[in-house]
Write a protein that holds these residues in place. Sequence first.
Motif, PDB file in Angstrom:
ATOM      1  N   LEU A   1       0.812  -1.205   0.000  1.00  6.78           N
ATOM      2  CA  LEU A   1       0.000   0.000   0.000  1.00  6.78           C
ATOM      3  C   LEU A   1       0.852   1.265   0.000  1.00  6.78           C
ATOM      4  CD1 LEU A   1      -2.654  -1.104   2.676  1.00  6.78           C
ATOM      5  CD2 LEU A   1      -2.817  -1.268   0.190  1.00  6.78           C
ATOM      6  N   GLN A   2       2.154   1.124   0.174  1.00  7.91           N
ATOM      7  CA  GLN A   2       3.040   2.278   0.231  1.00  7.91           C
ATOM      8  C   GLN A   2       3.478   2.693  -1.182  1.00  7.91           C
ATOM      9  OE1 GLN A   2       6.230   1.121   2.825  1.00  7.91           O
ATOM     10  NE2 GLN A   2       4.871   0.634   4.534  1.00  7.91           N
ATOM     11  N   PRO A   3       3.365   3.998  -1.528  1.00  2.97           N
ATOM     12  CA  PRO A   3       3.702   4.471  -2.883  1.00  2.97           C
ATOM     13  C   PRO A   3       5.143   4.205  -3.285  1.00  2.97           C
ATOM     14  CG  PRO A   3       2.489   6.142  -1.658  1.00  2.97           C
ATOM     15  CD  PRO A   3       2.840   5.069  -0.669  1.00  2.97           C
ATOM     16  N   GLN A   4       6.066   4.191  -2.308  1.00  4.77           N
ATOM     17  CA  GLN A   4       7.482   4.011  -2.646  1.00  4.77           C
ATOM     18  C   GLN A   4       7.797   2.630  -3.205  1.00  4.77           C
ATOM     19  OE1 GLN A   4       6.299   4.903   0.331  1.00  4.77           O
ATOM     20  NE2 GLN A   4       7.395   3.958   2.051  1.00  4.77           N
ATOM     21  N   ILE A   5       6.805   1.739  -3.159  1.00  3.53           N
ATOM     22  CA  ILE A   5       7.046   0.403  -3.714  1.00  3.53           C
ATOM     23  C   ILE A   5       7.347   0.488  -5.210  1.00  3.53           C
ATOM     24  CG2 ILE A   5       4.640  -0.132  -4.324  1.00  3.53           C
ATOM     25  CD1 ILE A   5       5.144  -2.971  -3.332  1.00  3.53           C
ATOM     26  N   PHE A   6       6.827   1.547  -5.873  1.00  2.00           N
ATOM     27  CA  PHE A   6       7.030   1.678  -7.318  1.00  2.00           C
ATOM     28  C   PHE A   6       8.430   2.189  -7.665  1.00  2.00           C
ATOM     29  CE2 PHE A   6       2.408   1.903  -6.747  1.00  2.00           C
ATOM     30  CZ  PHE A   6       2.015   0.919  -7.635  1.00  2.00           C
ATOM     31  N   THR A   7       9.219   2.531  -6.642  1.00  2.00           N
ATOM     32  CA  THR A   7      10.606   2.925  -6.887  1.00  2.00           C
ATOM     33  C   THR A   7      11.532   1.712  -6.932  1.00  2.00           C
ATOM     34  OG1 THR A   7      11.093   3.196  -4.511  1.00  2.00           O
ATOM     35  CG2 THR A   7      10.203   5.111  -5.704  1.00  2.00           C
ATOM     36  N   ARG A   8      11.016   0.552  -6.565  1.00  2.00           N
ATOM     37  CA  ARG A   8      11.817  -0.668  -6.594  1.00  2.00           C
ATOM     38  C   ARG A   8      12.082  -1.074  -8.054  1.00  2.00           C
ATOM     39  NH1 ARG A   8      10.984   0.665  -1.873  1.00  2.00           N
ATOM     40  NH2 ARG A   8      10.742  -0.759  -0.101  1.00  2.00           N
ATOM     41  N   THR A   9      13.230  -1.596  -8.316  1.00  3.13           N
ATOM     42  CA  THR A   9      13.573  -1.993  -9.691  1.00  3.13           C
ATOM     43  C   THR A   9      12.714  -3.145 -10.181  1.00  3.13           C
ATOM     44  OG1 THR A   9      15.308  -3.462  -8.855  1.00  3.13           O
ATOM     45  CG2 THR A   9      15.956  -1.215  -9.444  1.00  3.13           C
ATOM     46  N   TRP A  10      12.161  -3.919  -9.236  1.00  2.00           N
ATOM     47  CA  TRP A  10      11.379  -5.085  -9.630  1.00  2.00           C
ATOM     48  C   TRP A  10       9.887  -4.779  -9.809  1.00  2.00           C
ATOM     49  CZ3 TRP A  10       7.849  -5.297  -5.850  1.00  2.00           C
ATOM     50  CH2 TRP A  10       8.234  -4.932  -4.543  1.00  2.00           C
ATOM     51  N   ALA A  11       9.470  -3.539  -9.521  1.00  2.00           N
ATOM     52  CA  ALA A  11       8.043  -3.213  -9.532  1.00  2.00           C
ATOM     53  C   ALA A  11       7.403  -3.451 -10.900  1.00  2.00           C
ATOM     54  CB  ALA A  11       7.835  -1.764  -9.098  1.00  2.00           C
ATOM     55  N   TYR A  12       8.092  -3.033 -11.962  1.00  2.00           N
ATOM     56  CA  TYR A  12       7.510  -3.186 -13.297  1.00  2.00           C
ATOM     57  C   TYR A  12       7.499  -4.645 -13.751  1.00  2.00           C
ATOM     58  CZ  TYR A  12       7.787   1.869 -13.347  1.00  2.00           C
ATOM     59  OH  TYR A  12       7.621   3.186 -13.028  1.00  2.00           O
ATOM     60  N   PHE A  13       8.449  -5.422 -13.260  1.00  2.00           N
ATOM     61  CA  PHE A  13       8.427  -6.852 -13.552  1.00  2.00           C
ATOM     62  C   PHE A  13       7.226  -7.504 -12.866  1.00  2.00           C
ATOM     63  CE2 PHE A  13      12.996  -5.815 -13.973  1.00  2.00           C
ATOM     64  CZ  PHE A  13      13.194  -6.234 -15.273  1.00  2.00           C
ATOM     65  N   ALA A  14       6.941  -7.062 -11.640  1.00  2.00           N
ATOM     66  CA  ALA A  14       5.784  -7.590 -10.912  1.00  2.00           C
ATOM     67  C   ALA A  14       4.490  -7.260 -11.633  1.00  2.00           C
ATOM     68  CB  ALA A  14       5.760  -7.030  -9.489  1.00  2.00           C
ATOM     69  N   MET A  15       4.395  -6.032 -12.171  1.00  2.00           N
ATOM     70  CA  MET A  15       3.182  -5.631 -12.881  1.00  2.00           C
ATOM     71  C   MET A  15       3.029  -6.396 -14.200  1.00  2.00           C
ATOM     72  SD  MET A  15       2.774  -1.541 -12.074  1.00  2.00           S
ATOM     73  CE  MET A  15       4.461  -1.061 -12.390  1.00  2.00           C
ATOM     74  N   ALA A  16       4.140  -6.599 -14.893  1.00  2.00           N
ATOM     75  CA  ALA A  16       4.094  -7.398 -16.131  1.00  2.00           C
ATOM     76  C   ALA A  16       3.651  -8.821 -15.815  1.00  2.00           C
ATOM     77  CB  ALA A  16       5.464  -7.394 -16.802  1.00  2.00           C
ATOM     78  N   LEU A  17       4.166  -9.346 -14.701  1.00  2.00           N
ATOM     79  CA  LEU A  17       3.803 -10.703 -14.294  1.00  2.00           C
ATOM     80  C   LEU A  17       2.317 -10.779 -13.949  1.00  2.00           C
ATOM     81  CD1 LEU A  17       5.151 -13.464 -13.777  1.00  2.00           C
ATOM     82  CD2 LEU A  17       5.423 -12.775 -11.392  1.00  2.00           C
ATOM     83  N   GLY A  18       1.794  -9.716 -13.340  1.00  2.00           N
ATOM     84  CA  GLY A  18       0.375  -9.691 -12.993  1.00  2.00           C
ATOM     85  C   GLY A  18      -0.510  -9.775 -14.219  1.00  2.00           C
ATOM     86  N   ILE A  19      -0.113  -9.106 -15.299  1.00  2.00           N
ATOM     87  CA  ILE A  19      -0.871  -9.164 -16.552  1.00  2.00           C
ATOM     88  C   ILE A  19      -0.819 -10.579 -17.139  1.00  2.00           C
ATOM     89  CG2 ILE A  19      -1.006  -8.306 -18.923  1.00  2.00           C
ATOM     90  CD1 ILE A  19       0.149  -5.647 -17.866  1.00  2.00           C
ATOM     91  N   ILE A  20       0.381 -11.170 -17.132  1.00  2.00           N
ATOM     92  CA  ILE A  20       0.533 -12.533 -17.654  1.00  2.00           C
ATOM     93  C   ILE A  20      -0.293 -13.507 -16.822  1.00  2.00           C
ATOM     94  CG2 ILE A  20       2.168 -14.427 -18.047  1.00  2.00           C
ATOM     95  CD1 ILE A  20       4.323 -12.313 -18.519  1.00  2.00           C
ATOM     96  N   PHE A  21      -0.299 -13.310 -15.509  1.00  2.00           N
ATOM     97  CA  PHE A  21      -1.029 -14.200 -14.610  1.00  2.00           C
ATOM     98  C   PHE A  21      -2.512 -14.260 -14.946  1.00  2.00           C
ATOM     99  CE2 PHE A  21       1.493 -14.844 -10.393  1.00  2.00           C
ATOM    100  CZ  PHE A  21       2.425 -15.581 -11.094  1.00  2.00           C
ATOM    101  N   ILE A  22      -3.162 -13.095 -15.078  1.00  2.16           N
ATOM    102  CA  ILE A  22      -4.611 -13.109 -15.269  1.00  2.16           C
ATOM    103  C   ILE A  22      -4.979 -13.641 -16.652  1.00  2.16           C
ATOM    104  CG2 ILE A  22      -4.768 -10.705 -16.070  1.00  2.16           C
ATOM    105  CD1 ILE A  22      -7.441 -10.573 -14.481  1.00  2.16           C
TER     106      ILE A  22
END
Length: 306
Positions: free
Chosen positions: A53-74
């Motif tokens: 829930l913390q906004p700074q999570i999107f500063t992590r280098t892995w954040a965009y990989f997690a979001m890409a994975l979320g799209i692949i998952f669904i």
Amino acid sequence: MLYLLLSILCTTSLIYIFKLYERFNVHTMQAIAVNYVVCILVGLCFPGGTDVLQPQIFTRTWAYFAMALGIIFIVTFYLIALTAQKVGVTVASVAAKISLVIPVLFSLLVLQTTVKEYTWLNYLGMAAALVAIVLSSLRPRQQEAGEGGAKVSPLLAVVLPFVIFLNSGVADSLINYTNQYHLQPHEASQFTMLTFATSAVVGLLIILYQSIWQKSVFRRRSIPAGVVLGVPNFLSIFFLILALGHFNNDGAFFYPINNIGIILAGAAGAVVFFKEKLTALNILGLVLAVLALALISYQEIIANLF
């Protein structure tokens, strides 16, 4: 061993639930979207879950990989549901779990993190995996899929499992890459939660699109159906992590054993609970799938069992 059995049970139950959606006329995409919301709510109850829930999570280098994975998952989740309903539970479980071939090749050729020497038996297992998908997918012309009696196109019956195979393999490879270069062990729960959150957002956007442009009405039964799916979905990941730790994080040994269990449990449930009729070629494909997984990691299996 308990965590391994629970991981197999939870993962296999997901495919069973998809099959039941068809029987009880559940809107699959709506239930899948609700399922990911449920995964988030369950995840918030675990230590570190609220970090997403913390906004700074999107500063992590892995954040965009997690979001890409979320799209692949669904997307993959929906295709697995469609395959279970229109082709069969057995082929859905085979296609999803035989995809181990792709991350193995990715680790070997791209990440170059493997320490074992691959033999012709390993490569034979990889080739056998592709043949297993085709054989397990073949259906007699007169066979009908689903409660509605609509016949399955022979081409669709093979294409759907192959797309699941590719998507699942890409997802596993992406996890391996992220874990290797970007993710710290203490960030695993945040990565998982962001992945589920992305899947939930994509699912809700799809429902919104369907309701506005396709005039699709949200069905009340999608909520309990999503809850029934979401709880074992989250627990399947939870028990998978615990079981992997119990096996000293030896993924080369654990994943083939885990996937073999899921494939066999999926086939058994298909025959016992859903009365699926497997032809001789389907059974051969099932046997070949198990053999393929064993050949891919036979060195680790022998080392751990003998």
